[in-house]
Scaffold this active site. Structure first.
Site, PDB file in Angstrom:
ATOM      1  N   GLY A  44       0.834  -1.199   0.000  1.00  0.00           N
ATOM      2  CA  GLY A  44       0.000   0.000   0.000  1.00  0.00           C
ATOM      3  C   GLY A  44       0.855   1.229   0.000  1.00  0.00           C
ATOM      4  O   GLY A  44       2.085   1.137  -0.093  1.00  0.00           O
TER       5      GLY A  44
ATOM      6  N   VAL B 175       2.956  -5.304   3.215  1.00  0.00           N
ATOM      7  CA  VAL B 175       2.340  -6.069   4.292  1.00  0.00           C
ATOM      8  C   VAL B 175       2.676  -7.549   4.130  1.00  0.00           C
ATOM      9  O   VAL B 175       2.588  -8.097   3.031  1.00  0.00           O
ATOM     10  CB  VAL B 175       0.803  -5.899   4.284  1.00  0.00           C
ATOM     11  CG1 VAL B 175       0.196  -6.545   5.519  1.00  0.00           C
ATOM     12  CG2 VAL B 175       0.417  -4.436   4.210  1.00  0.00           C
TER      13      VAL B 175
ATOM     14  N   PHE C  10       1.696   3.003   2.228  1.00  0.00           N
ATOM     15  CA  PHE C  10       2.533   3.187   3.397  1.00  0.00           C
ATOM     16  C   PHE C  10       3.610   2.106   3.523  1.00  0.00           C
ATOM     17  O   PHE C  10       4.357   2.092   4.473  1.00  0.00           O
ATOM     18  CB  PHE C  10       1.679   3.203   4.654  1.00  0.00           C
ATOM     19  CG  PHE C  10       0.644   4.280   4.610  1.00  0.00           C
ATOM     20  CD1 PHE C  10       1.031   5.604   4.615  1.00  0.00           C
ATOM     21  CD2 PHE C  10      -0.706   3.975   4.536  1.00  0.00           C
ATOM     22  CE1 PHE C  10       0.092   6.622   4.567  1.00  0.00           C
ATOM     23  CE2 PHE C  10      -1.653   4.991   4.487  1.00  0.00           C
ATOM     24  CZ  PHE C  10      -1.261   6.314   4.502  1.00  0.00           C
ATOM     25  N   GLY C  11       3.649   1.175   2.611  1.00  0.00           N
ATOM     26  CA  GLY C  11       4.659   0.121   2.689  1.00  0.00           C
ATOM     27  C   GLY C  11       4.085  -1.226   2.329  1.00  0.00           C
ATOM     28  O   GLY C  11       2.981  -1.321   1.788  1.00  0.00           O
TER      29      GLY C  11
ATOM     30  N   ASP D 110      -8.278   7.585   4.047  1.00  0.00           N
ATOM     31  CA  ASP D 110      -8.067   6.673   2.920  1.00  0.00           C
ATOM     32  C   ASP D 110      -8.964   5.441   3.049  1.00  0.00           C
ATOM     33  O   ASP D 110      -8.527   4.313   2.875  1.00  0.00           O
ATOM     34  CB  ASP D 110      -6.597   6.269   2.822  1.00  0.00           C
ATOM     35  CG  ASP D 110      -6.249   5.709   1.432  1.00  0.00           C
ATOM     36  OD1 ASP D 110      -7.079   5.858   0.513  1.00  0.00           O
ATOM     37  OD2 ASP D 110      -5.170   5.121   1.280  1.00  0.00           O
TER      38      ASP D 110
END
Ligand SMILES: *[C@@H]1O[C@H](CO)[C@@H](O)[C@H](O)[C@H]1NC(C)=O
Ligand SMILES: *[C@@H]1O[C@H](CO)[C@@H](O)[C@H](O)[C@H]1NC(C)=O
Ligand SMILES: *[C@@H]1O[C@H](CO)[C@@H](O)[C@H](O)[C@H]1NC(C)=O
Ligand SMILES: *[C@@H]1O[C@H](CO)[C@@H](O)[C@H](O)[C@H]1NC(C)=O
Ligand SMILES: *[C@@H]1O[C@H](CO)[C@@H](O)[C@H](O)[C@H]1NC(C)=O
Ligand SMILES: *[C@@H]1O[C@H](CO)[C@@H](O)[C@H](O)[C@H]1NC(C)=O
Ligand SMILES: *[C@@H]1O[C@H](CO)[C@@H](O)[C@H](O)[C@H]1NC(C)=O
Length: 828
Positions: free
Chosen positions: A521, A526, A523-524, A637
């Site tokens: 995503g 997973v 943000f990084g 989001d």
């Protein structure tokens, strides 16, 4: 100046100074209302209503009227001289003590006056706390023997305790007529009145054309408004006897301010409730409600089914009179029998039973409230022109008999709460029709009414929700502490924040192997992992571009770890070593919502009750973030890929608080970084970077539409390429075909009204202006109740997204699995 006048003045000064309700509420011998003087208004005893002169809208004219004194938006509920406005401020209202009539004059000439039933000894006009201006004889010990009352001459507003309808003894008919325009209170073309058929009902008229029909009273409600039922705001009743035929209502709590008003601008009759905290009127109910409420839309002997396409269907045993017109959606010719009735063999005729209907126009009817269905049937068979019969009172087992002659006009079908109608058929048609009917009957007969019914549920619901919520939190906390102790390789930081060693995480994820990667995503990445004790976790390895320092980051994570709600993914801890910033979450077995609803096969496993549960769960989680947690988090989001499903398909919101961790502005307002996903972003956020809880509400609305339609907000365009999903939903809504939005894969026959309700809520959430969108507490209430909802205004991003075309600003794009999360850094 007379003694009375001095007292009057004193009262006025007191009122001005202390806002106490000592103002004069009556006009008698010596008092008058003078538009040009000091004594300009009467105030009811408790200060609720005020009578005086006013100028409406852009008009130049003066009118005598009554309005709510404590409501800052001038809301006029009655006008005396609607037909004869006054040109200047020379208007004077006086009591003619000889005749007992109120007289309004302009420069000496009469523009309006009342009549009086008797000649009184000592007449006085009093403005009551109900908003009723009455004239009575002070010598008469009966304080309710009015010589005249404004409640007998309503204008466009129907107040509590007024009677809407007829006094048959005097021939008085109290009906409503809308203002011509907001600037002109004179009677417009739009009116609403009770009509005295054998079986009475009320009609809205536009000029001399019938516009909407309430349907006759059936013991519970008007046949056309099955959604009106017992509620916390008002009681209502219908009185029908040899003296009177009227509808009335009264408020349950005196603190509530509510009125019914006929609006000639948009041709609706609304119930509005004054919301003190918002300082505005909110629409509580509104008729006509949809396309099928249009009078006689489908012509004779047809049924309007809002969930069908097209909405008009001939009744069973009938066919279009003009098939060509009918097929081109001109339904005005209506339907005719497949086989004409013959009067000779009339006792061989039978009836087919149609269910869940608004009964037909009662212009040609016959009524006997003392007999039952059996006798009713016999009466109908006995008369060649009888076309249908029904119980006139549907309470309990049903009672009374209503019979319809001639064509059946203006029938509509409800998903629930409608009534049975028995339509006469030639014997030969019967078998045929009944076969078809059985199938139809199943479709229409059931609708899930929620565990908590309608309006009456509000208060109980709020209590229920909050009790339930607090229980959940307590439970979650205890789960949490148990896991802390069990997990190895983990310390508990000062603020109860479990901190994992990087080695533990690396081991759990097999060194962040690509095989364990389950998502990527903005943000990084997973990863899925398993701790030594077997607990499955999801590991979010944040990209290093966070704008925050280490301590700031830690503090944010600690705060967010405190957010505990059954509809939020649980943050189990974090890991901070070297450059690594890692968040550890509980693992969600079923992955993300988008992998279900946009997948043809998996979406089939999500039937409507499951989808509804998911919708409500997301709403609860979001409400907690916005309002109930101490942090007041705006998600920024929210989208289907950020909603995860546990093993029982309960939804949990993930990635909440990310904007905080990544150093976005924490207050409502303007942000330099736009974090979000096109297709879900509210217009004010996407274009101006303005975010608030209301931009989350917008995203929730989009999500709701996606869950209902099974279509992606971004990917969806209809054939003519002019609308996105929001635009498509809006178009269908405006055309009265909202149910066409529903995912074809869902078997929706049993849940139509709930689905319709959810579509309605979604449209309210995506309205263009943030201030028009409801807050999440309101959204949740709307979802779980059957409250009537206000008409949505035009949504934001109605057409193609304007934001998509604009790539001039520097964008940093980070791709996620199947949506694009965009971080927009505004050049400064
Ligand atoms: C209104 O009040 C003012 C003083 O406040 C007084 O001078 C004036 O005469 C009054 N006018 C009328 C019409 O009573
Ligand atoms: C009010 O104004 C209208 C139009 O300006 C005029 O025709 C009418 O005579 C006036 N009425 C009075 C009573 O002054
Ligand atoms: C009261 O009304 C009567 C009848 O219309 C009229 O003759 C009389 O002059 C009026 N009195 C006043 C004080 O206006
Ligand atoms: C008021 O009436 C008087 C006499 O009836 C007349 O002379 C005067 O013009 C009128 N004033 C207005 C503003 O109509
Ligand atoms: C309202 O009442 C008036 C007076 O009885 C009547 O002329 C009018 O037709 C009524 N309007 C409706 C819509 O019933
Ligand atoms: C009628 O509706 C319009 C639009 O909602 C509103 O502006 C107007 O004030 C309403 N009129 C009345 C009499 O409530
Ligand atoms: C049938 O009902 C209509 C309408 O009430 C009435 O005019 C007619 O006389 C009735 N016919 C018979 C045979 O009862």
């Amino acid at each position: 100046m007379s003694f009375m006048r001095i007292i009057f003045l004193c009262y006025h000064i007191l009122v001005c100074l202390f806002d106490v309700s000592l103002a004069v509420d009556s006009i008698s011998q010596d008092l008058s209302l003078n538009d040009d003087g000091n004594d300009t208004t009467l105030v009811s005893k408790d200060g609720t209503f005020e009578l005086g002169f006013f100028t409406p809208g852009k008009s130049q004219k003066r009118y005598l009227g009554i309005w709510y004194r404590k409501i800052p938006i001038q809301t006029v509920i009655w006008v005396a001289n609607r037909l004869n406005p006054i040109n200047d401020s020379s208007g004077i209202l006086r009591m003619n003590t000889t005749t007992g009539s109120l007289v309004l004059t302009q420069n000496g000439s009469v523009v309006w006056s009342t009549t009086s039933l008797r000649k009184p000894e000592n007449p006085a006009a009093i403005l009551l706390d109900s908003g009723n201006l009455v004239v009575r004889d002070k010598k008469d010990p009966n304080s309710e023997a009015y010589l005249w009352q404004s409640f007998d001459y309503p204008t466009d507003t129907f107040l509590p305790d007024m009677k809407f309808g007829w006094d048959l003894r005097t021939g008085l008919n109290r009906n409503l007529t809308a203002w011509k325009s907001p600037d002109d209170p004179s009677p417009g073309e739009f009116s609403f009145g009770m009509v005295l058929h054998n079986y009475p009902e009320a009609y809205m008229m536009k000029g001399d054309q019938k516009f909407y029909r309430s349907g006759p009273w059936n013991g519970l409600h008007s046949s056309g408004s099955p959604q009106v039922r017992s509620n916390p705001i008002y009681d209502f009743k219908f009185v029908f006897n040899k003296d009177e035929v009227y509808y009335t209502y009264s408020l349950k709590k005196s603190s509530v301010i509510s009125r019914l008003v006929l609006n000639g601008t948009n041709y609706v009759r609304r119930r509005e409730v004054w919301i003190e905290t918002k300082q505005r009127w909110e629409v509580y109910t509104s008729v006509p409600l949809d396309l099928c409420d249009t009078y006689a839309l489908c012509g004779a002997n047809a049924n309007c089914v809002i969930s069908d396409s097209p909405v008009c269907q001939c009744l069973k045993g009938f066919k279009p009179k003009s098939p060509q017109a009918w097929n081109s959606m001109d339904w005005s010719h209506g339907c005719v029998r497949n086989k004409e009735l013959s009067c000779e063999d009339k006792h061989k005729d039978g009836f087919i039973k149609l269910t869940e209907l608004k009964t037909p126009d009662t212009t040609h009817t016959w009524l006997d409230q003392t007999i039952g269905l059996e006798e009713c049937r016999a009466k109908c068979l006995d008369n060649c022109s009888c076309m249908a019969y029904a119980n006139s009172d549907i309470r309990g087992e049903g009672s009374g008999c209503a019979i319809w002659f001639g064509d059946l006009i203006d029938i509509r079908q409800f998903a629930a709460g409608g009534q049975d109608l028995y339509v006469r058929m030639d014997a030969s048609e019967l078998e045929h029709a009944n076969e078809g009917h059985k199938k139809g009957g199943v479709i229409v007969a059931v609708t899930v009414s929620l565990a908590v019914a309608a309006v009456s549920g509000i208060l109980i619901l709020l209590g229920w929700y909050y009790r339930k919520k607090s229980r959940t939190i307590v439970k979650d906390r205890s789960d949490f502490s148990i896991k802390e102790d069990q997990n190895s390789g983990m310390q508990v930081d000062d603020m109860d924040l479990p901190v994992f060693n990087l080695a533990t995480i690396a081991k759990a994820t097999s060194n962040f192997t690509i095989k364990n990667k389950i998502g990527e995503g903005g943000f990084g990445s997973v990863y899925r992992g398993t701790l030594a004790d077997g607990l499955e976790i999801a590991v979010k390895r944040l990209s290093t571009s966070s704008g925050q320092g280490l301590n700031e980051f830690k503090n944010e994570v600690k705060l967010i770890a405190k957010l505990q709600h059954r509809n939020l993914v649980k943050l189990l801890g974090c890991c901070l070593e070297g450059e690594e910033k890692i968040l550890v979450y509980e693992y969600m077995l079923n992955g993300s919502l988008d992998s279900f609803i946009f997948d043809q096969q998996r979406s089939e496993s999500l039937d409507w009750p499951k989808r509804y549960n998911i919708i409500c769960g997301i709403a609860k989680g979001l409400l907690y973030l916005h309002q109930d947690s101490r942090l007041r988090i705006v998600h920024r989001d929210l989208k289907t890929s950020n909603v995860l499903l546990d093993s029982e398909l309960n939804p949990k919101i993930s990635d909440f608080g990310m904007a905080r961790i990544f150093g976005g502005d924490q207050k409502e307002g303007n942000t330099k970084r736009i974090v979000g996903t096109y297709g879900y972003m509210a217009p004010e956020y996407a274009t101006d970077g303005l975010f608030s809880v209301k931009s989350d509400v917008f995203s929730f609305g989009v999500l709701l539409m996606e869950i209902i339609s099974g279509k992606k907000s971004r990917g969806y365009y209809n054939q003519n390429q002019s609308h996105n999903l929001i635009g498509h939903a809006w178009k269908l809504w405006k055309e009265g075909r909202p149910l066409e939005l529903i995912d074809k894969g869902i078997d929706h026959s049993s849940f139509l009204s709930q689905m319709l309700h959810c579509i309605h809520v979604s449209l309210l959430c995506v309205q263009q202006h943030p201030e028009d969108r409801p807050g999440m507490s309101c959204v949740l209430l709307m979802l779980v109740s059957e409250l009537e909802l206000p008409e949505p205004k035009q949504p934001g991003f109605f057409g193609k997204y304007s934001g998509e075309a604009d790539s001039s600003t520097s964008k940093q794009q980070l791709s996620s699995t199947n949506e694009i999360t965009i971080t927009l850094l505004e050049a400064r």
